[in-house]
Design a protein around this motif. Structure first.
Motif, short mmCIF file in Angstrom:
data_model
loop_
_atom_site.label_atom_id
_atom_site.label_comp_id
_atom_site.label_asym_id
_atom_site.label_seq_id
_atom_site.Cartn_x
_atom_site.Cartn_y
_atom_site.Cartn_z
N MET A 36 53.17 138.38 -10.15
CA MET A 36 53.69 138.89 -8.89
C MET A 36 52.97 138.18 -7.75
SD MET A 36 54.36 142.72 -7.80
CE MET A 36 55.59 142.83 -6.57
N PHE A 37 53.67 137.96 -6.69
CA PHE A 37 53.15 137.26 -5.52
C PHE A 37 52.23 138.18 -4.73
CE2 PHE A 37 53.63 135.74 -1.12
CZ PHE A 37 53.16 134.45 -1.32
N ASP A 38 51.00 137.78 -4.54
CA ASP A 38 50.00 138.58 -3.84
C ASP A 38 49.79 138.00 -2.44
OD1 ASP A 38 47.88 140.08 -2.95
OD2 ASP A 38 46.51 139.52 -4.57
N ILE A 39 50.40 138.64 -1.44
CA ILE A 39 50.35 138.15 -0.06
C ILE A 39 48.94 138.16 0.52
CG2 ILE A 39 50.87 140.34 1.07
CD1 ILE A 39 52.28 137.01 2.18
N MET A 40 48.14 139.15 0.16
CA MET A 40 46.77 139.23 0.68
C MET A 40 45.93 138.08 0.14
SD MET A 40 46.76 141.51 2.90
CE MET A 40 45.02 141.66 3.24
N SER A 41 46.09 137.78 -1.12
CA SER A 41 45.37 136.66 -1.72
C SER A 41 45.79 135.36 -1.05
CB SER A 41 45.65 136.60 -3.22
OG SER A 41 45.05 135.47 -3.78
N MET A 42 47.08 135.22 -0.79
CA MET A 42 47.59 134.02 -0.12
C MET A 42 47.02 133.90 1.28
SD MET A 42 49.67 131.49 -0.26
CE MET A 42 50.94 130.58 0.54
N MET A 43 46.96 135.00 2.02
CA MET A 43 46.43 134.99 3.39
C MET A 43 44.94 134.64 3.39
SD MET A 43 48.94 135.40 5.34
CE MET A 43 48.20 135.73 6.91
N ASN A 44 44.20 135.16 2.42
CA ASN A 44 42.78 134.83 2.32
C ASN A 44 42.59 133.35 2.02
OD1 ASN A 44 41.82 137.39 2.89
ND2 ASN A 44 41.81 138.03 0.75
N LYS A 45 43.44 132.80 1.16
CA LYS A 45 43.35 131.37 0.86
C LYS A 45 43.68 130.53 2.08
CE LYS A 45 43.93 131.43 -4.08
NZ LYS A 45 44.22 130.55 -5.18
N VAL A 46 44.65 130.96 2.87
CA VAL A 46 45.00 130.23 4.09
C VAL A 46 43.83 130.25 5.06
CG1 VAL A 46 46.49 130.27 6.14
CG2 VAL A 46 47.50 130.52 3.86
N LYS A 47 43.20 131.42 5.23
CA LYS A 47 42.04 131.51 6.13
C LYS A 47 40.89 130.64 5.63
CE LYS A 47 42.95 136.13 7.93
NZ LYS A 47 42.50 137.51 8.00
N GLU A 48 40.68 130.67 4.33
CA GLU A 48 39.62 129.86 3.73
C GLU A 48 39.92 128.37 3.94
OE1 GLU A 48 37.59 129.32 -0.65
OE2 GLU A 48 38.65 131.19 -0.22
N ALA A 49 41.18 128.01 3.77
CA ALA A 49 41.58 126.61 3.98
C ALA A 49 41.37 126.20 5.43
CB ALA A 49 43.04 126.41 3.58
N GLN A 50 41.67 127.09 6.37
CA GLN A 50 41.48 126.77 7.79
C GLN A 50 40.01 126.50 8.09
OE1 GLN A 50 43.28 130.30 9.48
NE2 GLN A 50 45.13 129.18 10.06
N VAL A 51 39.12 127.28 7.52
CA VAL A 51 37.68 127.08 7.73
C VAL A 51 37.25 125.74 7.16
CG1 VAL A 51 35.39 127.92 7.07
CG2 VAL A 51 37.12 129.54 7.87
N ASN A 84 50.91 125.30 -4.87
CA ASN A 84 51.74 124.14 -5.20
C ASN A 84 53.19 124.52 -4.99
OD1 ASN A 84 52.76 121.77 -6.09
ND2 ASN A 84 52.24 122.08 -8.24
N ILE A 85 53.71 124.22 -3.82
CA ILE A 85 55.10 124.55 -3.49
C ILE A 85 55.92 123.27 -3.59
CG2 ILE A 85 56.66 125.43 -1.72
CD1 ILE A 85 54.22 126.95 -0.55
N PRO A 86 56.89 123.21 -4.48
CA PRO A 86 57.70 122.00 -4.62
C PRO A 86 58.31 121.59 -3.28
CG PRO A 86 58.18 123.56 -6.38
CD PRO A 86 57.30 124.26 -5.39
N GLY A 87 58.20 120.32 -2.98
CA GLY A 87 58.77 119.80 -1.74
C GLY A 87 57.82 119.86 -0.55
N MET A 88 56.71 120.55 -0.67
CA MET A 88 55.75 120.67 0.43
C MET A 88 54.59 119.72 0.17
SD MET A 88 56.90 122.87 2.61
CE MET A 88 55.50 123.35 3.58
N ASP A 89 54.41 118.74 1.05
CA ASP A 89 53.33 117.78 0.91
C ASP A 89 52.29 118.07 1.97
OD1 ASP A 89 51.66 115.67 0.42
OD2 ASP A 89 53.09 114.11 1.06
N PHE A 90 51.26 118.82 1.60
CA PHE A 90 50.21 119.18 2.54
C PHE A 90 49.29 118.01 2.84
CE2 PHE A 90 51.34 123.33 0.68
CZ PHE A 90 51.68 123.99 1.84
N GLY A 91 49.36 116.95 2.03
CA GLY A 91 48.52 115.78 2.23
C GLY A 91 48.86 115.01 3.50
N ASN A 92 50.07 115.18 4.00
CA ASN A 92 50.48 114.46 5.21
C ASN A 92 50.32 115.31 6.48
OD1 ASN A 92 51.17 112.00 4.05
ND2 ASN A 92 53.15 112.79 3.40
N MET A 93 49.64 116.43 6.37
CA MET A 93 49.44 117.29 7.54
C MET A 93 48.41 116.72 8.50
SD MET A 93 49.48 121.07 5.78
CE MET A 93 48.85 121.84 7.23
#
Length: 110
Positions: A1-16, A100-109
């Motif tokens: 199941m998709f865990d939105i809180m875990s995803m948000m924490n990973k996004v915040k961690e990635a931003q840091v 890992n979202i198909p079609g999303m290339d975060f390397g070019n951000m």
């Protein structure tokens, strides 16, 4: 199941991590050269020229246009080299953090 809180924490961690990696870019260096090394340019990860070397044999008024062309070529090679290093640095800072979202290339951000 998709865990939105875990995803948000990973996004915040990635931003840091991204912010930290961006601050470290000033310490990255790349060099470009032209004319068999007669002209060399060093740039940093903020895409700023930090140093330049011009062989004494080029300091001749008759060679002014050639020197200009070599400086431009060396600078462009250095910019290409630092772009690769920037992408590698940013990729390692976020490795395993973004889904890992198909079609999303975060390397070019960056």
């Amino acid at each position: 199941m998709f865990d939105i809180m875990s995803m948000m924490n990973k996004v915040k961690e990635a931003q840091v991590k991204i912010k930290s990696a961006q601050q470290e870019l000033v310490h990255l260096r790349a060099e470009g050269e032209a004319g068999a090394g007669m002209v060399r340019v060093v740039v940093n990860g903020e895409r700023k020229v930090m140093d330049m070397f011009i062989d004494d044999s080029l300091v001749n008024p008759q060679d002014k246009e050639m020197m200009k062309d070599l400086i431009v070529a060396a600078t462009n090679y250095a910019m290409q080299a630092i772009e690769i290093k920037i992408k590698e640095k940013m990729k390692s800072a976020t490795e395993g953090m973004m889904p890992n979202i198909p079609g999303m290339d975060f390397g070019n951000m960056f």
